[in-house]
Each structure stands twice: as structure tokens, then as C-alpha cells.
Design a protein around this motif. Sequence first.
Motif, short mmCIF file in Angstrom:
data_model
loop_
_atom_site.label_atom_id
_atom_site.label_comp_id
_atom_site.label_asym_id
_atom_site.label_seq_id
_atom_site.Cartn_x
_atom_site.Cartn_y
_atom_site.Cartn_z
N PHE A 71 21.84 12.11 -13.61
CA PHE A 71 21.01 13.11 -14.30
C PHE A 71 19.61 12.58 -14.61
N GLY A 72 19.31 11.34 -14.21
CA GLY A 72 17.97 10.80 -14.38
C GLY A 72 17.11 11.08 -13.16
N SER A 73 15.98 10.40 -13.10
CA SER A 73 15.05 10.57 -11.97
C SER A 73 14.19 9.33 -11.85
N ALA A 74 13.46 9.23 -10.76
CA ALA A 74 12.54 8.11 -10.57
C ALA A 74 11.50 8.07 -11.69
N LYS A 75 10.94 9.23 -12.03
CA LYS A 75 9.92 9.30 -13.08
C LYS A 75 10.50 8.90 -14.43
N GLU A 100 19.53 12.22 -4.61
CA GLU A 100 19.72 13.65 -4.36
C GLU A 100 20.55 14.25 -5.49
N GLY A 101 20.07 15.37 -6.03
CA GLY A 101 20.78 16.00 -7.13
C GLY A 101 20.89 15.11 -8.35
N ARG A 102 19.89 14.22 -8.52
CA ARG A 102 19.85 13.28 -9.66
C ARG A 102 21.10 12.40 -9.71
N SER A 103 21.61 12.03 -8.54
CA SER A 103 22.80 11.20 -8.48
C SER A 103 22.71 10.27 -7.28
N TRP A 104 23.63 9.28 -7.25
CA TRP A 104 23.71 8.33 -6.15
C TRP A 104 25.11 8.33 -5.56
N CYS A 110 28.88 9.37 -7.60
CA CYS A 110 29.00 10.39 -8.63
C CYS A 110 28.27 11.65 -8.17
N GLY A 111 28.70 12.80 -8.62
CA GLY A 111 27.99 14.05 -8.44
C GLY A 111 27.75 14.40 -6.98
N ARG A 112 26.61 15.04 -6.74
CA ARG A 112 26.27 15.53 -5.40
C ARG A 112 26.19 14.39 -4.40
N GLY A 113 25.68 13.24 -4.82
CA GLY A 113 25.53 12.12 -3.90
C GLY A 113 26.83 11.75 -3.22
N GLU A 116 28.64 15.02 -1.28
CA GLU A 116 28.09 15.37 0.03
C GLU A 116 27.89 14.15 0.93
N ASP A 117 28.38 13.01 0.50
CA ASP A 117 28.25 11.77 1.26
C ASP A 117 26.81 11.53 1.70
N VAL A 118 25.91 11.60 0.73
CA VAL A 118 24.48 11.43 1.00
C VAL A 118 24.21 10.01 1.50
N ALA A 119 23.27 9.89 2.43
CA ALA A 119 22.98 8.60 3.09
C ALA A 119 22.08 7.72 2.22
#
Length: 293
Positions: A71-75, A100-104, A110-113, A116-119
Motif C-alpha cells: 500500500f506504499g509507493s516510491a514517493k 504494481e498495485g502498490r505491492s511486490w 502480496c496483493g496484485r504483485g 498476477e505474478d508480476v515480473a
Amino acid sequence: MRPRRSLALLAVLATTLALAACGSNHAPTGQPDRTEVRTISVEGSDREYRVHIPASLSRDPALVVMMHGGFGSAKQAEDAYGWDSLADSDGFVVAYPDGEGRSWNAGDCCGRGAREDVADVAFITALVGDLQHEFAIDPSRTFATGMSNGALMSYRLACDTTLFAAIAPVAGTIVTTCDHPAPTSILEIHGLDDGSVRMDGEPGGGVATVDGMPVQDVIDLWRGVDGCGDPVITSADPVTTSISACPDGRTVELITIAGAGHQWPGSSARDGADTPSTALDATTTIWAFFEAA
């Protein structure tokens, strides 16, 4: 005689400038301290990250990759944890990637990362490669840290890649397979009362219900990987530090804080986590660890 005198003066001047250069610890970048927002294409997706570049870089600059929590972000990570001012004073580069989606995608969480098996491993690998090339950063001076979900991601990167000489997760554990990791220096900072990523490995509270390895098992795993000796344990209530010396100058450390929950000690804001402990400044502690790695 004038030509000789001129040559002598030029020789003295050249020697003086050379000595001055040797005595300087930082090289100017030609621009003031700044943060740039950049985009990189990874496996067909555009991924964004922030990079903070000090006005003067160390002669042997380091790269720190700081990964935000769920739920965090780079900023948010750049604003909350105090890395920019430390980078400006010590001349290193800090990268803040956006999940992606504030997750890893740290493995089972966790979450969307993860869903969706984000790269994310490919994203961080590409980011590190670009910055190492741009700023002539040696792999032995390349480090990663993260909070919560970002801490979990730093462990996945240490398990799956050889990108980092050292990692320093805060409020993290391992939620992925980690069968044959490369030797890496490890510092874990954890609150004993963390209810989201529990010390005992039981499912945590909150949306993610993190269900990973007990923190002590994580430390024992890396002590085995690194071939470390027995830990030396010191305590200055509420902080307990366990340090194991390992071959090739590596160390595996665990710092626990009694009474502390799910938080980044010494940070300026809660950012959805528990109130930060004031018993320790995690950022300066981690940087000292990286410097010694």
C-alpha cells in the motif's frame, strides 16, 4: 629564465591540483541534489521508479534500492525513511521502485504483485543494471532494503539473483522458495511485537496475512548459506543485536526491538504501519551495515 620559471610554476600547479583531487572523497555530478522519475520497459510493461542523485558522488559510489511496503509507493518511501539526506552527505545513489498495485511479488505474498505474478525480479534486475552502468557502480557496492512487503521482496531477490552484496529487510521474512541462494550479507530489523509479520512465522494480521518462515529460521538459513560462526549477542534494552561473522567479510545480523510493532524504526511517519520505535534509527543503521559489507 622566464620559460623555465613558467614551466616550473605549471608543474607545481599540476601537482597541487592532482593532490587536491586525490584528497577529495566526492566527485561533482554537475547538477544539484535531485530526484528523477524514470520509466523502464520490462517484459512488455512500463515500470516507473524514482532515483535520487546527490550533487557529489563518492569516488566509489554505492547503489541502495529501497522498496516500499504494501500500500506504499516510491514517493512515500522517499519521503518517510530519510535516505535522500544520507545519500547527499555520503555520495551514493538511491533508487525507489514502484510496485504494481502498490505491492511486490515476493512469492506467496502480496496483493496484485503475487496474484498476477508480476515480473518484479526482472524489473529490479533491469533497474539495477541501468544504474550500475550509468554511475559506474560495482556489484560489491549494490544493496537492497525494504519495508514489510518490500522486505519480503528483498529476500526474494537475494534468493533468486546475485544482484546484491547485502540486503537489509525491515519487518520481513521469506515467503518464497530459497533452496540455493548465493552467499549474501543479511541484516534483519524486526519488532518483537510485530503482528503483521510475526517473529514466530504464524499468519499475521491485516489484509496480507503474511505466512512465512519464522524470523529466527530465516537468520539460521543465511548463517548456513554464508558459513557463519556462532552469533555474538548484545543487548541494550529494548534493542538486542545478534551478529555472526562469516567468511569473505560477510555478516548475518538480527536486530530486534522489544515493544515495537510493524514499523520502520526512526522514520518520520506511520504510513499505515505501527508507530515507529525511537530506540533505533534503521536508515543510518542499515547504511553503516552496507558500508561495512
